[in-house]
Write a protein that holds these residues in place. Structure first.
Motif, PDB file in Angstrom:
ATOM      1  N   SER A 189       0.759  -1.283  -0.108  1.00 25.64           N
ATOM      2  CA  SER A 189      -0.028  -0.021  -0.004  1.00 25.64           C
ATOM      3  C   SER A 189       0.686   1.214  -0.018  1.00 25.64           C
ATOM      4  N   GLU A 190       1.927   1.319   0.593  1.00 28.24           N
ATOM      5  CA  GLU A 190       2.769   2.311   0.730  1.00 28.24           C
ATOM      6  C   GLU A 190       3.488   2.511  -0.617  1.00 28.24           C
ATOM      7  N   ILE A 191       4.009   1.361  -1.239  1.00 26.58           N
ATOM      8  CA  ILE A 191       4.703   1.527  -2.497  1.00 26.58           C
ATOM      9  C   ILE A 191       3.781   2.200  -3.685  1.00 26.58           C
ATOM     10  N   TRP A 192       2.651   1.553  -3.325  1.00 18.00           N
ATOM     11  CA  TRP A 192       1.600   1.785  -4.513  1.00 18.00           C
ATOM     12  C   TRP A 192       1.056   3.293  -4.406  1.00 18.00           C
ATOM     13  N   THR A 193       1.029   4.203  -3.428  1.00 20.82           N
ATOM     14  CA  THR A 193       0.673   5.470  -3.229  1.00 20.82           C
ATOM     15  C   THR A 193       1.940   6.414  -3.134  1.00 20.82           C
ATOM     16  N   ASP A 194       3.227   5.868  -3.382  1.00 21.26           N
ATOM     17  CA  ASP A 194       4.162   6.730  -3.378  1.00 21.26           C
ATOM     18  C   ASP A 194       4.572   7.382  -4.470  1.00 21.26           C
ATOM     19  N   LEU A 195       3.995   8.657  -5.022  1.00 23.03           N
ATOM     20  CA  LEU A 195       4.181   9.266  -6.180  1.00 23.03           C
ATOM     21  C   LEU A 195       5.562   9.920  -6.555  1.00 23.03           C
ATOM     22  N   SER A 196       6.227   9.594  -5.294  1.00 18.97           N
ATOM     23  CA  SER A 196       7.774  10.053  -5.803  1.00 18.97           C
ATOM     24  C   SER A 196       8.460   9.494  -7.004  1.00 18.97           C
ATOM     25  N   ASN A 197       8.074   8.142  -7.168  1.00 21.10           N
ATOM     26  CA  ASN A 197       8.772   7.512  -8.102  1.00 21.10           C
ATOM     27  C   ASN A 197       8.036   8.127  -9.475  1.00 21.10           C
ATOM     28  N   PRO A 198       8.777   8.596 -10.415  1.00 25.21           N
ATOM     29  CA  PRO A 198       8.373   9.247 -11.665  1.00 25.21           C
ATOM     30  C   PRO A 198       7.462   8.311 -12.483  1.00 25.21           C
ATOM     31  N   LEU A 199       7.829   7.193 -12.653  1.00 26.40           N
ATOM     32  CA  LEU A 199       7.006   6.241 -13.516  1.00 26.40           C
ATOM     33  C   LEU A 199       5.821   6.134 -12.675  1.00 26.40           C
ATOM     34  N   MET A 200       5.603   5.669 -11.474  1.00 25.87           N
ATOM     35  CA  MET A 200       4.535   5.372 -10.681  1.00 25.87           C
ATOM     36  C   MET A 200       3.359   6.729 -10.909  1.00 25.87           C
ATOM     37  N   MET A 201       3.932   7.961 -10.780  1.00 30.10           N
ATOM     38  CA  MET A 201       3.167   9.038 -10.850  1.00 30.10           C
ATOM     39  C   MET A 201       2.541   9.158 -12.173  1.00 30.10           C
ATOM     40  N   ARG A 202       3.289   8.916 -13.202  1.00 30.91           N
ATOM     41  CA  ARG A 202       2.797   9.030 -14.654  1.00 30.91           C
ATOM     42  C   ARG A 202       1.889   8.020 -15.028  1.00 30.91           C
ATOM     43  N   LEU A 203       2.119   6.719 -14.342  1.00 28.42           N
ATOM     44  CA  LEU A 203       1.006   5.705 -14.810  1.00 28.42           C
ATOM     45  C   LEU A 203      -0.329   6.219 -14.139  1.00 28.42           C
ATOM     46  N   LYS A 204      -0.287   6.538 -12.861  1.00 28.60           N
ATOM     47  CA  LYS A 204      -1.414   6.934 -12.512  1.00 28.60           C
ATOM     48  C   LYS A 204      -2.296   7.940 -13.290  1.00 28.60           C
ATOM     49  N   GLU A 205      -1.716   8.743 -14.107  1.00 28.48           N
ATOM     50  CA  GLU A 205      -2.143   9.680 -15.191  1.00 28.48           C
ATOM     51  C   GLU A 205      -1.673   9.697 -16.405  1.00 28.48           C
ATOM     52  N   LYS A 206      -1.718   8.286 -16.845  1.00 33.23           N
ATOM     53  CA  LYS A 206      -0.744   8.083 -18.061  1.00 33.23           C
ATOM     54  C   LYS A 206      -1.512   8.692 -19.385  1.00 33.23           C
ATOM     55  N   LYS A 207      -2.668   8.946 -19.481  1.00 35.83           N
ATOM     56  CA  LYS A 207      -3.169   9.777 -20.680  1.00 35.83           C
ATOM     57  C   LYS A 207      -2.555  11.068 -20.875  1.00 35.83           C
ATOM     58  N   LYS A 208      -1.662  11.730 -19.962  1.00 30.95           N
ATOM     59  CA  LYS A 208      -1.131  12.958 -20.067  1.00 30.95           C
ATOM     60  C   LYS A 208       0.206  12.712 -20.817  1.00 30.95           C
ATOM     61  N   TYR A 209       0.750  11.411 -20.783  1.00 32.67           N
ATOM     62  CA  TYR A 209       2.158  11.154 -21.224  1.00 32.67           C
ATOM     63  C   TYR A 209       2.288  10.555 -22.523  1.00 32.67           C
ATOM     64  N   VAL A 210       1.262   9.863 -22.924  1.00 27.27           N
ATOM     65  CA  VAL A 210       1.174   9.270 -24.043  1.00 27.27           C
ATOM     66  C   VAL A 210       1.514  10.158 -25.422  1.00 27.27           C
ATOM     67  N   THR A 211       2.269   9.566 -26.461  1.00 31.98           N
ATOM     68  CA  THR A 211       2.520  10.307 -27.413  1.00 31.98           C
ATOM     69  C   THR A 211       2.055   9.784 -28.715  1.00 31.98           C
ATOM     70  N   GLY A 212       2.418  10.433 -30.179  1.00 30.59           N
ATOM     71  CA  GLY A 212       1.900   9.931 -31.318  1.00 30.59           C
ATOM     72  C   GLY A 212       0.479   9.947 -31.480  1.00 30.59           C
ATOM     73  N   ARG A 213      -0.158   8.782 -32.186  1.00 26.13           N
ATOM     74  CA  ARG A 213      -1.536   8.719 -32.412  1.00 26.13           C
ATOM     75  C   ARG A 213      -2.336   8.644 -30.981  1.00 26.13           C
ATOM     76  N   CYS A 214      -1.808   8.091 -29.856  1.00 28.14           N
ATOM     77  CA  CYS A 214      -2.380   7.990 -28.954  1.00 28.14           C
ATOM     78  C   CYS A 214      -2.596   9.100 -28.424  1.00 28.14           C
ATOM     79  N   ALA A 215      -1.939  10.295 -28.461  1.00 25.10           N
ATOM     80  CA  ALA A 215      -1.971  11.565 -27.645  1.00 25.10           C
ATOM     81  C   ALA A 215      -3.276  12.283 -28.329  1.00 25.10           C
ATOM     82  N   THR A 216      -3.625  11.924 -29.587  1.00 23.27           N
ATOM     83  CA  THR A 216      -4.650  12.523 -30.429  1.00 23.27           C
ATOM     84  C   THR A 216      -5.916  11.692 -30.463  1.00 23.27           C
ATOM     85  N   CYS A 217      -5.778  10.593 -30.098  1.00 21.66           N
ATOM     86  CA  CYS A 217      -6.839   9.787 -30.300  1.00 21.66           C
ATOM     87  C   CYS A 217      -8.065  10.134 -29.632  1.00 21.66           C
TER      88      CYS A 217
END
Length: 392
Positions: free
Chosen positions: A328-356
């Motif tokens: 539970s502590e690992i899962w909610t630790d947003l100091s890890n950049p990848l974990m933080m971005r996976l929680k809001e991955k729609k902001k970070y995808v590129t290419g045709r995904c970003a404009t889909c």
């Protein structure tokens, strides 16, 4: 996870999920994917050992004993933390989870703690006695992997006799009163087996089947060229939809899902838009609740050695170890950049995904496939088969 029977055949309405407030702790299992809080379903790969040699195994499992697996005591501590965290489901996987002699004890403990315990297995080790034990402890579901009929399945499983042993496991589970479903991974060499899988559902009175799209991880990372191309994938999905509808029209209640390619959601919607516009609107609402890929958010994984991953295919990247910090502590630790971005991955995808146009209901699909093919976690998923016209 896209519920073909739920969406296309109308067996679930948006009001069904709303009635429970869309809370993971309140939703019945068939509606969990529409939860709002997205408490993670956790896959625990309890062992890397396996009695088979599947060519597409994401865990590189082998028929040998591996050191450093979480002990029974450590496993119960993990379950304590997950239950307190509100994780609704503990999915015991492997390797082959039934290789572990303490698996029934661990599953029983998860049930005691209020979690739903399910097992993903090759089915070959389910004896009548073990099936009765699993039923007695309150196991919710057994998912048994088959990748075709006997010849094709045994070739994929790497052991002759695996098919017949899996069918025995299905029969033993059914005799004990355990809900059983099939798990089938689609690729070039077994897509033609899909009709036979539907026949088997009917012949053996199996209530559920999950058709998995191939993910390029573990031994499956070598099978990129053996994955279906986009036209073959569309053909397979159409076949799954058609066979599901045929069962539904004959009054046969089967739950059919596709897994690991969230392009299936918009594809079902676009097909319904032509055939049944009224239902299409309800499907779009359900897809918005589903929210697409949930790696690092609504699904997580713990390896046999305690490493925490975004899902069972992300074994090459660990966020920490439950031997050192609670999940539970690992899962909610947003100091890890990848974990933080996976929680809001729609902001970070590129290419045709970003404009889909479907980004909100797909969430960029599978990042592991993008990384495997392009070396970039945020590149478009190469397995997305929707055309530029369909996504614009």
């Amino acid at each position: 996870m896209i519920g073909i029977s739920k969406l296309y055949c109308g067996t679930v309405e948006p009001s069904d999920a709303l009635r429970y407030g869309r809370r993971s702790s309140e939703l019945p299992s068939h509606l969990l994917q529409f939860s709002k809080d997205k408490r993670p379903v956790v896959v625990w790969n309890v062992t890397r050992s396996c009695n088979l040699k599947c060519v597409h195994c994401y865990a590189h499992a082998r028929d040998q004993k591996f050191e450093n697996e979480l002990s029974t005591k450590e496993g119960k501590a993990l379950i304590d933390d997950l239950a307190a965290f509100g994780a609704p489901v503990m999915l015991f996987s492997g390797g082959e989870p039934l290789v572990r002699k303490d698996l029934p004890e661990l599953a029983a403990y998860a049930v005691e703690k209020g979690m739903r315990a399910v097992i993903s297995t090759n089915g070959t080790l389910i004896t009548p006695e073990l099936a009765r034990t699993l039923k007695a402890i309150g196991l919710s579901y057994v998912g048994i992997s088959l990748d075709g009929m006997e010849e094709v399945n045994d070739r994929f499983r790497g052991v002759k006799g695996a098919y017949k042993a899996a069918l025995d496991g299905i029969r033993n589970s059914q005799a004990a009163g355990i809900k059983v479903g099939l798990r089938f991974t689609i690729n070039k060499f077994n897509a033609a087996e899909i009709p036979s899988i539907f026949d088997l559902l009917e012949e053996m009175d199996i209530p559920r089947v999950c058709f998995y799209h191939l993910v390029y991880a573990g031994r499956g990372s070598k099978l990129v060229e053996e994955d279906c191309d986009h036209a073959e994938t569309r053909k397979a999905v159409d076949l799954i939809i058609d066979r599901t509808k045929a069962l539904h029209d004959r009054g046969l209640d089967k739950e059919v899902l596709t897994v690991d390619n969230h392009a299936d959601g918009p594809y079902v919607y676009l097909r319904l838009l032509k055939e049944n516009p009224d239902r299409a609107g309800e499907v779009l609402e359900l897809l918005q609740m589903n929210e697409g890929n949930n790696s690092g958010r609504g699904i997580g994984c713990v390896s046999w050695d305690g490493q925490v991953h975004a899902d069972q295919f992300w074994r090459h990247y660990s966020f920490g170890n439950v031997r050192e910090r609670p999940f539970s502590e690992i899962w909610t630790d947003l100091s890890n950049p990848l974990m933080m971005r996976l929680k809001e991955k729609k902001k970070y995808v590129t290419g045709r995904c970003a404009t889909c146009r479907w980004l909100d209901i797909c969430a960029g699909n599978f990042r592991v496939r993008a990384e495997a093919v392009y070396g970039d976690v945020w590149a478009p998923d190469p397995a997305c088969y929707l055309t530029d016209k369909e996504i614009s």
